[in-house]
Design a protein around this motif. Structure first.
Motif, PDB file in Angstrom:
ATOM      1  N   PHE A 175      10.751  -0.709  20.745  1.00 15.97           N
ATOM      2  CA  PHE A 175      11.182   0.488  21.442  1.00 15.97           C
ATOM      3  C   PHE A 175      10.998   1.700  20.546  1.00 15.97           C
ATOM      4  CE2 PHE A 175      12.692  -1.535  25.044  1.00 15.97           C
ATOM      5  CZ  PHE A 175      13.460  -2.639  24.701  1.00 15.97           C
ATOM      6  N   ARG A 176      10.525   2.737  21.114  1.00 13.99           N
ATOM      7  CA  ARG A 176      10.453   4.000  20.400  1.00 13.99           C
ATOM      8  C   ARG A 176      11.349   4.961  21.156  1.00 13.99           C
ATOM      9  NH1 ARG A 176       6.916   6.404  16.778  1.00 13.99           N
ATOM     10  NH2 ARG A 176       5.582   4.589  16.766  1.00 13.99           N
ATOM     11  N   LYS A 177      12.464   5.244  20.558  1.00 11.23           N
ATOM     12  CA  LYS A 177      13.489   5.976  21.280  1.00 11.23           C
ATOM     13  C   LYS A 177      13.541   7.450  20.917  1.00 11.23           C
ATOM     14  CE  LYS A 177      16.928   2.494  22.367  1.00 11.23           C
ATOM     15  NZ  LYS A 177      18.330   2.093  22.136  1.00 11.23           N
ATOM     16  N   PHE A 178      13.437   7.718  19.635  1.00  7.79           N
ATOM     17  CA  PHE A 178      13.687   9.068  19.176  1.00  7.79           C
ATOM     18  C   PHE A 178      12.493   9.610  18.399  1.00  7.79           C
ATOM     19  CE2 PHE A 178      17.838   6.917  19.224  1.00  7.79           C
ATOM     20  CZ  PHE A 178      18.420   7.662  20.222  1.00  7.79           C
ATOM     21  N   PHE A 179      12.377  10.871  18.412  1.00  9.08           N
ATOM     22  CA  PHE A 179      11.315  11.521  17.666  1.00  9.08           C
ATOM     23  C   PHE A 179      11.912  12.624  16.811  1.00  9.08           C
ATOM     24  CE2 PHE A 179       9.506   9.817  21.493  1.00  9.08           C
ATOM     25  CZ  PHE A 179       8.392   9.149  21.024  1.00  9.08           C
ATOM     26  N   CYS A 180      11.276  12.870  15.702  1.00  7.37           N
ATOM     27  CA  CYS A 180      11.687  13.997  14.892  1.00  7.37           C
ATOM     28  C   CYS A 180      10.429  14.590  14.276  1.00  7.37           C
ATOM     29  CB  CYS A 180      12.687  13.579  13.821  1.00  7.37           C
ATOM     30  SG  CYS A 180      11.969  12.596  12.512  1.00  7.37           S
ATOM     31  N   LYS A 181      10.604  15.673  13.568  1.00 10.80           N
ATOM     32  CA  LYS A 181       9.448  16.405  13.061  1.00 10.80           C
ATOM     33  C   LYS A 181       9.060  16.010  11.643  1.00 10.80           C
ATOM     34  CE  LYS A 181      10.392  20.391  15.980  1.00 10.80           C
ATOM     35  NZ  LYS A 181      10.845  21.787  16.033  1.00 10.80           N
ATOM     36  N   HIS A 182       9.792  15.079  11.072  1.00 13.04           N
ATOM     37  CA  HIS A 182       9.517  14.705   9.691  1.00 13.04           C
ATOM     38  C   HIS A 182       8.488  13.579   9.629  1.00 13.04           C
ATOM     39  CE1 HIS A 182      13.890  16.064   9.779  1.00 13.04           C
ATOM     40  NE2 HIS A 182      13.208  17.042   9.211  1.00 13.04           N
ATOM     41  N   ASP A 183       7.868  13.480   8.485  1.00 11.99           N
ATOM     42  CA  ASP A 183       6.861  12.449   8.295  1.00 11.99           C
ATOM     43  C   ASP A 183       7.323  11.334   7.373  1.00 11.99           C
ATOM     44  OD1 ASP A 183       4.914  13.527   9.916  1.00 11.99           O
ATOM     45  OD2 ASP A 183       4.202  14.870   8.341  1.00 11.99           O
ATOM     46  N   GLU A 184       8.474  11.521   6.765  1.00  7.53           N
ATOM     47  CA  GLU A 184       8.920  10.554   5.771  1.00  7.53           C
ATOM     48  C   GLU A 184       9.742   9.466   6.444  1.00  7.53           C
ATOM     49  OE1 GLU A 184      10.500  12.768   2.286  1.00  7.53           O
ATOM     50  OE2 GLU A 184       9.457  14.393   3.299  1.00  7.53           O
ATOM     51  N   SER A 222      13.608   9.292   6.752  1.00  4.43           N
ATOM     52  CA  SER A 222      14.384   9.392   5.519  1.00  4.43           C
ATOM     53  C   SER A 222      15.045  10.745   5.358  1.00  4.43           C
ATOM     54  CB  SER A 222      13.492   9.082   4.317  1.00  4.43           C
ATOM     55  OG  SER A 222      12.409   9.963   4.267  1.00  4.43           O
ATOM     56  N   LYS A 223      14.721  11.681   6.218  1.00  6.93           N
ATOM     57  CA  LYS A 223      15.350  13.001   6.117  1.00  6.93           C
ATOM     58  C   LYS A 223      16.545  13.132   7.046  1.00  6.93           C
ATOM     59  CE  LYS A 223      11.897  15.832   4.036  1.00  6.93           C
ATOM     60  NZ  LYS A 223      11.304  17.166   3.976  1.00  6.93           N
ATOM     61  N   CYS A 224      16.351  12.819   8.305  1.00 10.87           N
ATOM     62  CA  CYS A 224      17.460  12.999   9.240  1.00 10.87           C
ATOM     63  C   CYS A 224      18.087  11.668   9.660  1.00 10.87           C
ATOM     64  CB  CYS A 224      17.010  13.785  10.460  1.00 10.87           C
ATOM     65  SG  CYS A 224      15.793  12.958  11.486  1.00 10.87           S
TER      66      CYS A 224
END
Ligand SMILES: [Zn+2]
Length: 57
Positions: free
Chosen positions: A11-20, A39-41
């Motif tokens: 499942f891919r539930k959430f997205f964020c703008k970070h690459d780490e 690893s950021k949020c």
């Protein structure tokens, strides 16, 4: 496209703008959950429920 056979659900539930991103596995008696987290949020970007034949008793 090659999908490992032990991967049953993804499942891919959430997205964020970070690459780490880091990932880790939690093993139960019969299966495992693999998490990919930012690893950021620390959002869980994806988790996979799998069945690893190596840990089958
Ligand atoms: Zn993030």
């Amino acid at each position: 496209m090659l999908i490992p056979k032990q991967y049953l659900l993804a499942f891919r539930k959430f997205f964020c703008k970070h690459d780490e991103v880091f990932s880790f596995r939690k093993y139960n008696d019969y299966d495992f959950h693999e998490y990919c987290k930012c690893s950021k949020c620390e959002k869980t970007l994806k988790w996979v429920k799998g069945f690893d034949e190596d840990i089958r008793g």
